[in-house]
Design a protein around this motif. Structure first.
Motif, PDB file in Angstrom:
ATOM      1  N   TYR A 107      49.012  46.062  40.806  1.00  0.00           N
ATOM      2  CA  TYR A 107      48.715  46.907  39.646  1.00  0.00           C
ATOM      3  C   TYR A 107      48.538  48.347  40.083  1.00  0.00           C
ATOM      4  CZ  TYR A 107      43.833  47.069  41.062  1.00  0.00           C
ATOM      5  OH  TYR A 107      42.676  47.294  41.753  1.00  0.00           O
ATOM      6  N   THR A 108      48.769  49.231  39.138  1.00  0.00           N
ATOM      7  CA  THR A 108      48.517  50.648  39.330  1.00  0.00           C
ATOM      8  C   THR A 108      47.461  51.033  38.306  1.00  0.00           C
ATOM      9  OG1 THR A 108      50.813  50.984  39.998  1.00  0.00           O
ATOM     10  CG2 THR A 108      49.553  52.945  39.359  1.00  0.00           C
ATOM     11  N   PRO A 109      46.264  51.452  38.738  1.00  0.00           N
ATOM     12  CA  PRO A 109      45.196  51.765  37.781  1.00  0.00           C
ATOM     13  C   PRO A 109      45.675  52.714  36.678  1.00  0.00           C
ATOM     14  CG  PRO A 109      44.346  51.854  40.014  1.00  0.00           C
ATOM     15  CD  PRO A 109      45.846  51.699  40.123  1.00  0.00           C
ATOM     16  N   GLY A 110      45.384  52.326  35.441  1.00  0.00           N
ATOM     17  CA  GLY A 110      45.713  53.148  34.288  1.00  0.00           C
ATOM     18  C   GLY A 110      47.176  53.079  33.867  1.00  0.00           C
ATOM     19  N   GLU A 111      47.974  52.259  34.552  1.00  0.00           N
ATOM     20  CA  GLU A 111      49.392  52.153  34.202  1.00  0.00           C
ATOM     21  C   GLU A 111      49.790  50.680  34.100  1.00  0.00           C
ATOM     22  OE1 GLU A 111      52.139  54.907  36.109  1.00  0.00           O
ATOM     23  OE2 GLU A 111      50.409  55.805  37.128  1.00  0.00           O
ATOM     24  N   PRO A 112      49.369  50.000  33.040  1.00  0.00           N
ATOM     25  CA  PRO A 112      49.654  48.567  32.912  1.00  0.00           C
ATOM     26  C   PRO A 112      51.145  48.242  32.847  1.00  0.00           C
ATOM     27  CG  PRO A 112      48.640  49.422  30.909  1.00  0.00           C
ATOM     28  CD  PRO A 112      48.587  50.516  31.921  1.00  0.00           C
ATOM     29  N   GLY A 113      51.972  49.218  32.494  1.00  0.00           N
ATOM     30  CA  GLY A 113      53.409  48.987  32.464  1.00  0.00           C
ATOM     31  C   GLY A 113      53.995  48.728  33.845  1.00  0.00           C
ATOM     32  N   LYS A 114      53.268  49.080  34.879  1.00  0.00           N
ATOM     33  CA  LYS A 114      53.727  48.856  36.249  1.00  0.00           C
ATOM     34  C   LYS A 114      53.175  47.567  36.853  1.00  0.00           C
ATOM     35  CE  LYS A 114      54.444  53.697  37.554  1.00  0.00           C
ATOM     36  NZ  LYS A 114      54.037  54.745  38.504  1.00  0.00           N
ATOM     37  N   ASP A 115      52.413  46.812  36.089  1.00  0.00           N
ATOM     38  CA  ASP A 115      51.841  45.564  36.600  1.00  0.00           C
ATOM     39  C   ASP A 115      52.948  44.598  37.000  1.00  0.00           C
ATOM     40  OD1 ASP A 115      49.364  46.581  35.978  1.00  0.00           O
ATOM     41  OD2 ASP A 115      48.968  45.176  34.331  1.00  0.00           O
ATOM     42  N   ILE A 116      52.708  43.897  38.096  1.00  0.00           N
ATOM     43  CA  ILE A 116      53.625  42.855  38.554  1.00  0.00           C
ATOM     44  C   ILE A 116      52.776  41.621  38.858  1.00  0.00           C
ATOM     45  CG2 ILE A 116      55.253  42.135  40.341  1.00  0.00           C
ATOM     46  CD1 ILE A 116      55.872  45.150  40.760  1.00  0.00           C
ATOM     47  N   VAL A 117      53.149  40.491  38.281  1.00  0.00           N
ATOM     48  CA  VAL A 117      52.467  39.230  38.545  1.00  0.00           C
ATOM     49  C   VAL A 117      53.537  38.219  38.944  1.00  0.00           C
ATOM     50  CG1 VAL A 117      51.019  37.383  37.609  1.00  0.00           C
ATOM     51  CG2 VAL A 117      50.676  39.745  36.843  1.00  0.00           C
ATOM     52  N   LEU A 118      53.461  37.759  40.178  1.00  0.00           N
ATOM     53  CA  LEU A 118      54.367  36.726  40.671  1.00  0.00           C
ATOM     54  C   LEU A 118      53.517  35.496  40.958  1.00  0.00           C
ATOM     55  CD1 LEU A 118      56.403  38.943  43.144  1.00  0.00           C
ATOM     56  CD2 LEU A 118      57.063  38.271  40.838  1.00  0.00           C
ATOM     57  N   LYS A 119      53.992  34.325  40.503  1.00  0.00           N
ATOM     58  CA  LYS A 119      53.161  33.133  40.659  1.00  0.00           C
ATOM     59  C   LYS A 119      54.025  31.895  40.876  1.00  0.00           C
ATOM     60  CE  LYS A 119      52.890  33.101  35.709  1.00  0.00           C
ATOM     61  NZ  LYS A 119      52.271  33.577  34.574  1.00  0.00           N
ATOM     62  N   ASP A 120      53.458  30.933  41.602  1.00  0.00           N
ATOM     63  CA  ASP A 120      54.115  29.648  41.830  1.00  0.00           C
ATOM     64  C   ASP A 120      54.345  28.938  40.510  1.00  0.00           C
ATOM     65  OD1 ASP A 120      54.338  29.641  44.574  1.00  0.00           O
ATOM     66  OD2 ASP A 120      52.561  28.407  44.930  1.00  0.00           O
ATOM     67  N   GLN A 121      55.292  28.027  40.528  1.00  0.00           N
ATOM     68  CA  GLN A 121      55.478  27.150  39.369  1.00  0.00           C
ATOM     69  C   GLN A 121      54.268  26.242  39.258  1.00  0.00           C
ATOM     70  OE1 GLN A 121      59.186  25.151  40.225  1.00  0.00           O
ATOM     71  NE2 GLN A 121      60.287  26.508  38.838  1.00  0.00           N
ATOM     72  N   GLY A 122      53.873  25.967  38.039  1.00  0.00           N
ATOM     73  CA  GLY A 122      52.759  25.050  37.811  1.00  0.00           C
ATOM     74  C   GLY A 122      51.390  25.629  38.097  1.00  0.00           C
ATOM     75  N   ILE A 123      51.321  26.928  38.308  1.00  0.00           N
ATOM     76  CA  ILE A 123      50.020  27.535  38.602  1.00  0.00           C
ATOM     77  C   ILE A 123      49.146  27.492  37.341  1.00  0.00           C
ATOM     78  CG2 ILE A 123      50.480  29.945  38.011  1.00  0.00           C
ATOM     79  CD1 ILE A 123      49.130  30.613  40.772  1.00  0.00           C
TER      80      ILE A 123
END
Length: 152
Positions: free
Chosen positions: A33-49
């Motif tokens: 994440y970039t503070p104050g810039e939610p458009g730049k958030d990246i969330v990568l996660k395993d299947q079934g998490i």
């Protein structure tokens, strides 16, 4: 290929390599994440998490209920709303919903208020029946004001 797409590809490849070296039931997530810039958030996660488990893990790692974030604000707004609906005996949550507990608290508080109003009405009737209204009707006015306040 854009820099963002390339980053996603490289990060995903790295997560696959890391994941291959974890114990079988372990799950992996990466948050950028970039503070104050939610458009730049990246969330990568395993299947079934299970994201609730991710929150629990962060809590054990130091996440505090005292911090300020949109998730907690939304949760508390929903909790207050459930209590308010319970007070109004309106819009009960579905069976088994976590909000039922708070709706029930609202109902219980309303029941106590209604009980208080009934007691105050009884006091008012007794005072009137005995001809006791206090100096210039002040006692009776206090009881009537208390009834009015309890009904709001």
């Amino acid at each position: 290929m854009s820099a963002t797409s390339r980053f996603h590809e490289v990060a995903n490849d790295a997560l696959v390599k890391i994941s291959n070296n974890l114990w079988p039931e372990a799950k992996l997530a990466l948050v950028i994440y970039t503070p104050g810039e939610p458009g730049k958030d990246i969330v990568l996660k395993d299947q079934g998490i299970v994201l609730d488990e991710v929150i629990s893990t962060l809590r054990r790692g130091g996440l505090s209920i005292d911090g300020d974030n949109a998730y907690k604000r939304d949760l508390l707004d929903a909790t207050v709303g459930a209590m308010a609906m319970g007070v109004q005996n309106n819009n009960p949550p579905p069976t088994g919903h976590w909000g039922q507990r708070f709706w029930d608290i609202g109902r219980a508080e309303r029941a106590l208020t209604e009980e208080l109003v009934e007691v105050l009405k009884g006091v008012q009737k007794r005072c009137e029946g005995m001809g006791y209204v206090g100096v210039d009707g002040q006692y009776l006015k206090v009881v009537q004001a208390a009834i009015a306040k309890a009904n709001h």
